[in-house]
Structures are given as structure tokens and as C-alpha cells.
Write a protein that holds these residues in place. Structure first.
Motif, PDB file in Angstrom:
ATOM      1  N   ILE A  54      40.634  40.949  20.313  1.00  0.00           N
ATOM      2  CA  ILE A  54      41.944  41.165  20.926  1.00  0.00           C
ATOM      3  C   ILE A  54      41.902  42.345  21.887  1.00  0.00           C
ATOM      4  N   SER A  55      41.218  43.422  21.520  1.00  0.00           N
ATOM      5  CA  SER A  55      41.164  44.584  22.409  1.00  0.00           C
ATOM      6  C   SER A  55      40.346  44.276  23.663  1.00  0.00           C
ATOM      7  N   MET A  56      39.274  43.484  23.553  1.00  0.00           N
ATOM      8  CA  MET A  56      38.510  43.098  24.748  1.00  0.00           C
ATOM      9  C   MET A  56      39.350  42.215  25.662  1.00  0.00           C
ATOM     10  N   THR A  57      40.159  41.338  25.085  1.00  0.00           N
ATOM     11  CA  THR A  57      41.024  40.482  25.897  1.00  0.00           C
ATOM     12  C   THR A  57      42.076  41.302  26.626  1.00  0.00           C
ATOM     13  N   ILE A  58      42.705  42.231  25.921  1.00  0.00           N
ATOM     14  CA  ILE A  58      43.724  43.082  26.549  1.00  0.00           C
ATOM     15  C   ILE A  58      43.105  43.939  27.647  1.00  0.00           C
ATOM     16  N   PHE A  59      41.914  44.480  27.409  1.00  0.00           N
ATOM     17  CA  PHE A  59      41.244  45.292  28.421  1.00  0.00           C
ATOM     18  C   PHE A  59      40.890  44.457  29.648  1.00  0.00           C
ATOM     19  N   SER A  60      40.438  43.228  29.446  1.00  0.00           N
ATOM     20  CA  SER A  60      40.093  42.364  30.576  1.00  0.00           C
ATOM     21  C   SER A  60      41.323  42.016  31.407  1.00  0.00           C
ATOM     22  N   VAL A  61      42.435  41.745  30.750  1.00  0.00           N
ATOM     23  CA  VAL A  61      43.670  41.456  31.475  1.00  0.00           C
ATOM     24  C   VAL A  61      44.134  42.698  32.231  1.00  0.00           C
ATOM     25  N   TYR A  62      43.998  43.866  31.637  1.00  0.00           N
ATOM     26  CA  TYR A  62      44.383  45.104  32.317  1.00  0.00           C
ATOM     27  C   TYR A  62      43.522  45.346  33.555  1.00  0.00           C
ATOM     28  N   ILE A  63      42.220  45.119  33.438  1.00  0.00           N
ATOM     29  CA  ILE A  63      41.337  45.302  34.590  1.00  0.00           C
ATOM     30  C   ILE A  63      41.650  44.272  35.668  1.00  0.00           C
ATOM     31  N   GLY A  64      41.944  43.042  35.273  1.00  0.00           N
ATOM     32  CA  GLY A  64      42.193  41.977  36.242  1.00  0.00           C
ATOM     33  C   GLY A  64      43.522  42.089  36.947  1.00  0.00           C
ATOM     34  N   PHE A  65      44.557  42.542  36.259  1.00  0.00           N
ATOM     35  CA  PHE A  65      45.894  42.541  36.829  1.00  0.00           C
ATOM     36  C   PHE A  65      46.546  43.914  36.875  1.00  0.00           C
ATOM     37  N   GLY A  66      45.861  44.949  36.438  1.00  0.00           N
ATOM     38  CA  GLY A  66      46.433  46.286  36.392  1.00  0.00           C
ATOM     39  C   GLY A  66      46.423  46.967  37.749  1.00  0.00           C
ATOM     40  N   PRO A  67      46.659  48.279  37.749  1.00  0.00           N
ATOM     41  CA  PRO A  67      46.743  49.026  39.002  1.00  0.00           C
ATOM     42  C   PRO A  67      45.438  49.045  39.797  1.00  0.00           C
ATOM     43  N   SER A  68      44.311  48.961  39.125  1.00  0.00           N
ATOM     44  CA  SER A  68      43.048  49.019  39.861  1.00  0.00           C
ATOM     45  C   SER A  68      42.609  47.656  40.373  1.00  0.00           C
ATOM     46  N   SER A  69      43.417  46.620  40.188  1.00  0.00           N
ATOM     47  CA  SER A  69      43.026  45.281  40.625  1.00  0.00           C
ATOM     48  C   SER A  69      42.998  45.165  42.146  1.00  0.00           C
ATOM     49  N   SER A  70      43.682  46.061  42.848  1.00  0.00           N
ATOM     50  CA  SER A  70      43.665  45.997  44.315  1.00  0.00           C
ATOM     51  C   SER A  70      42.300  46.378  44.875  1.00  0.00           C
TER      52      SER A  70
END
Length: 44
Positions: free
Chosen positions: A17-33
Motif C-alpha cells: 500500500i505504501s509503494m502504491t501511494i508513493f507511486s501515485v504521489y510521484i506520478g501526479f504530485g507536485p513534481s510530476s511537471s
């Protein structure tokens, strides 16, 4: 024996679950730009 399997199941579930949440954060979070899309770069 049941106690060990219970805690190992909880631990593995938390890791997944933590790896999934981290992957979603990297993909769609502030650094995704800053991420690049290789498919857009090689479009004809």
C-alpha cells in the motif's frame, strides 16, 4: 505460528500500500511537471 503469519501479512500489505501511494504521489504530485513523456518526444 498464527501470530507470525498474521503480522507478516499485515507487514507485506502495508509495504504494498505504501509503494502504491508513493507511486501515485510521484506520478501526479507536485513534481510530476518535471517528468518527461518519451512517447510525446518521438511522435511523428
Amino acid at each position: 505460528m498464527e501470530l507470525i503469519s498474521f503480522f507478516s501479512t499485515i507487514f507485506i500489505s502495508c509495504v504494498i500500500i505504501s509503494m502504491t501511494i508513493f507511486s501515485v504521489y510521484i506520478g501526479f504530485g507536485p513534481s510530476s511537471s518535471k517528468l518527461r513523456d518519451p512517447f510525446e518526444e518521438h511522435e511523428d
